[in-house]
Design a protein around this motif. Structure first.
Motif, PDB file in Angstrom:
ATOM      1  N   ARG A  33       1.990  10.682  11.876  1.00 39.35           N
ATOM      2  CA  ARG A  33       0.912  11.259  11.065  1.00 39.35           C
ATOM      3  C   ARG A  33       1.323  12.612  10.506  1.00 39.35           C
ATOM      4  N   ILE A  50       1.162  13.499   6.599  1.00 39.09           N
ATOM      5  CA  ILE A  50       0.262  14.566   6.143  1.00 39.09           C
ATOM      6  C   ILE A  50       1.044  15.639   5.400  1.00 39.09           C
ATOM      7  N   ARG A  74       1.707  14.392   1.942  1.00 41.67           N
ATOM      8  CA  ARG A  74       0.500  14.372   1.111  1.00 41.67           C
ATOM      9  C   ARG A  74       0.123  15.775   0.651  1.00 41.67           C
ATOM     10  N   THR A 113      -1.916   6.039   3.063  1.00 41.62           N
ATOM     11  CA  THR A 113      -3.163   6.685   3.437  1.00 41.62           C
ATOM     12  C   THR A 113      -4.307   5.850   2.880  1.00 41.62           C
ATOM     13  N   THR A 172      -6.956   8.214   5.794  1.00 42.30           N
ATOM     14  CA  THR A 172      -6.433   7.969   7.133  1.00 42.30           C
ATOM     15  C   THR A 172      -5.010   7.422   7.061  1.00 42.30           C
ATOM     16  N   PRO A 173      -4.035   8.093   7.668  1.00 41.31           N
ATOM     17  CA  PRO A 173      -2.652   7.597   7.647  1.00 41.31           C
ATOM     18  C   PRO A 173      -2.515   6.297   8.436  1.00 41.31           C
TER      19      PRO A 173
END
Length: 438
Positions: free
Chosen positions: A37, A41, A44, A90, A94-95
């Motif tokens: 994650r 993140i 992203r 995602t 949510t990953p």
């Protein structure tokens, strides 16, 4: 009551999986570990950041590697490992890992008439797109080279130390058998899901109030870092120096890692970073007890607070014993997710963003089989100039000897200073592990 980042993620994942459309069913979505994650993140948040890639490099006599055969082997390997036949995505914020086709590329990296194989591989890895395949096999050779270099490179979100051994072993077997790249009878998704769920359960249990208090006390003295980065590899010029020390034997073998921690502190101190406690990160972990040997990223990033001032890297025998004892205590809390650790440190007053001042990676080569293609074991080599996720990075490989590599951000440290830091690192290791002082 202490809330867990892991528990919050699991609740979101289950909601997403339950509400997924038929085209993107919950059965086709798998949860991610805490480390996975963090990688997603970071991407992203900064779409321009580079994918964190873990490469191995092997030299073979020219003509050894048959690329079409290697491609078939890679497809067969990927068919049994969800991390290699899916995509990290995602969904509603949510990953997740979305199952799909093989996430593999097998290519020749062109060198050009005056280029080198090293330059071609370095360039290809730097150009790796954030949404690129999880596994890339790149072969390169200049026109007059007697050897070809093969890069076996994995997206770090799909890879940890144990995964490297699974990939090299699996490629060697599939290459030798050379069967058709047909779908596997078992795509591995059930075993992978169970392994990730076991990991998440361990992470959730390790994010307790007691663990929060432990890391708050351990890291509460960390200060703010300079321009250390934690959002992925930086696109800066980097240098690397290497040295081989004798393999540690007997009782010294168990002291290798704490000796390395002290030695990295000595290197950072020599670079002028010793006026504050430093956050030195190192990956640690493996599959949870009872989990199948699946390809994926099940590690956690632990943080060692290297002391400030002249104490950095100056531990004597008693001091190394104390450092070792503290390290063992840290390992008792190794499953606490990194984000929970950062939150604990800041709750104790640490002026620390979570950025790392240095990285230490350690690999026991006895755990990774050689990559044998066409009956030839590749000779492992290393390439300088790769992006770094921290201003200073030390890698150690322990096999027939102890190969130590120091890489640094040239925009931050001049080469002469880094080379002096490397001498301080080696001197510290020799003092702890034996060997000549100079």
């Amino acid at each position: 009551m202490h809330s867990s980042i892991t528990a919050a993620y699991l609740a979101r994942f289950r909601s997403v999986a339950a509400g997924s459309s038929a085209a993107d069913s919950g059965d086709g979505l798998l949860p991610l570990t805490g480390a996975q994650r963090r990688f997603l993140i970071a991407r992203r948040r900064d779409p321009q950041s580079r994918t964190d890639v873990v490469p191995l490099f092997f030299a073979y006599p020219r003509g050894t590697v048959d690329l079409p055969r290697l491609h078939r082997a890679a497809l067969r390997l990927a068919a049994s490992h969800p991390a290699l036949h899916g995509s990290f995505a995602t969904v509603r914020g949510t990953p997740v890992l979305r199952l799909g086709g093989p996430s593999v590329a097998v290519e020749r990296a062109e060198t050009g008439p005056d280029g080198t194989a090293e330059e071609a591989l370095r360039r290809a890895l730097l150009d790796w797109p954030a949404d690129g395949p999880a596994l890339r096999l790149l072969l390169a050779a200049a026109p007059d080279d007697e050897e070809e270099l093969l890069a076996v490179a994995l997206d770090h979100a799909a890879c940890d130390e144990q995964s490297l051994g699974l990939v090299t072993a699996g490629l060697a077997v599939a290459y030798a058998e050379d069967g058709p790249a047909e779908p596997a009878a078992d795509d591995g998704s059930a075993a992978y899901r169970e392994a990730v769920e076991l990991q998440l359960a361990a992470e959730d249990a390790a994010a307790s109030a007691a663990a929060h208090a432990y890391w708050a006390a351990r890291l509460g003295g960390l200060g703010g870092s300079g321009d250390a980065a934690d959002a992925g590899p930086a696109a800066r010029s980097t240098g690397m120096v290497t040295h081989r020390l004798p393999a540690a034997t007997g009782a010294a073998r168990g002291a290798v890692f704490p000796a390395l921690l002290d030695a990295v502190g000595a290197a950072a101190h020599r670079l002028g970073e010793g006026d504050r406690a430093l956050a030195l990160g190192y990956p640690w972990g493996g599959r949870p007890p009872g989990a199948a040997p699946v390809v994926g990223c099940f590690l956690n990033t632990l943080v060692h607070p290297a002391p400030a001032g002249p104490a950095a890297g100056q531990a004597d025998r008693t001091g190394l014993d104390e450092l070792s004892a503290a390290w063992w205590d840290d390992l008792d809390h190794a499953d606490t997710p990194f984000d929970d650790v950062v939150r604990a440190a800041r709750s104790a007053g640490a002026r620390w963003s979570g950025a790392l001042d240095g990285l230490l990676t350690f690999e026991d080569l006895q755990r990774r089989p050689p990559l044998v293609l066409a009956g030839t074991a590749g000779r492992e080599t290393h390439l300088a100039g790769r992006p770094l996720a921290a201003p200073l990075a030390v890698s150690a490989s322990h096999g027939d000897d102890l190969l130590v590599r120091l890489a640094w951000d040239r925009d931050r440290y001049p080469d002469v200073a880094a080379e002096a830091a490397f001498e301080a690192l080696l001197s510290t290791l020799r003092r702890h592990l034996g060997g000549p002082a100079a």
